[in-house]
Design a protein around this motif. Structure first.
Motif, PDB file in Angstrom:
ATOM      1  N   GLU A  26     -46.589  -4.984   2.455  1.00  0.00           N
ATOM      2  CA  GLU A  26     -47.667  -5.941   2.276  1.00  0.00           C
ATOM      3  C   GLU A  26     -48.764  -5.637   3.292  1.00  0.00           C
ATOM      4  O   GLU A  26     -48.502  -5.539   4.478  1.00  0.00           O
ATOM      5  CB  GLU A  26     -47.175  -7.367   2.485  1.00  0.00           C
ATOM      6  CG  GLU A  26     -46.269  -7.851   1.393  1.00  0.00           C
ATOM      7  CD  GLU A  26     -45.853  -9.293   1.592  1.00  0.00           C
ATOM      8  OE1 GLU A  26     -45.964  -9.810   2.721  1.00  0.00           O
ATOM      9  OE2 GLU A  26     -45.415  -9.896   0.609  1.00  0.00           O
ATOM     10  N   GLY A  45     -56.498 -14.462   3.192  1.00  0.00           N
ATOM     11  CA  GLY A  45     -55.719 -15.277   2.274  1.00  0.00           C
ATOM     12  C   GLY A  45     -54.947 -14.522   1.218  1.00  0.00           C
ATOM     13  O   GLY A  45     -54.603 -15.093   0.199  1.00  0.00           O
ATOM     14  N   GLY A  46     -54.674 -13.285   1.412  1.00  0.00           N
ATOM     15  CA  GLY A  46     -53.896 -12.560   0.418  1.00  0.00           C
ATOM     16  C   GLY A  46     -53.401 -11.234   0.944  1.00  0.00           C
ATOM     17  O   GLY A  46     -53.738 -10.824   2.050  1.00  0.00           O
ATOM     18  N   PHE A  47     -52.589 -10.589   0.146  1.00  0.00           N
ATOM     19  CA  PHE A  47     -52.018  -9.307   0.518  1.00  0.00           C
ATOM     20  C   PHE A  47     -52.049  -8.386  -0.686  1.00  0.00           C
ATOM     21  O   PHE A  47     -52.040  -8.841  -1.828  1.00  0.00           O
ATOM     22  CB  PHE A  47     -50.559  -9.467   0.970  1.00  0.00           C
ATOM     23  CG  PHE A  47     -50.412 -10.248   2.241  1.00  0.00           C
ATOM     24  CD1 PHE A  47     -50.321  -9.602   3.462  1.00  0.00           C
ATOM     25  CD2 PHE A  47     -50.369 -11.635   2.220  1.00  0.00           C
ATOM     26  CE1 PHE A  47     -50.194 -10.326   4.636  1.00  0.00           C
ATOM     27  CE2 PHE A  47     -50.239 -12.357   3.392  1.00  0.00           C
ATOM     28  CZ  PHE A  47     -50.158 -11.694   4.593  1.00  0.00           C
TER      29      PHE A  47
END
Length: 55
Positions: free
Chosen positions: A27, A17-19
């Motif tokens: 990224e 859920g993120g980078f």
């Protein structure tokens, strides 16, 4: 019927859920392994800090 749980395959870890942005500006997806590694490192640092303050 075949289930992927019965025959797990090594795949690229799925992002959770993120980078993060690496040094080259790309990224990079955050994986569960990355989170577990960070949590373990934090726990070790806290234990070392606690033991150094009790001496």
């Amino acid at each position: 019927m075949h289930s992927s749980q019965n025959n797990p395959q090594k795949t690229t870890p799925a992002p959770v859920g993120g980078f993060v942005i690496d040094a080259q500006g790309r990224e990079v997806p955050i994986t569960e392994d990355m989170i577990q590694h960070a949590c373990n490192a934090l726990e070790q640092a806290q234990q070392q800090a606690a033991s150094s303050t009790t001496k």
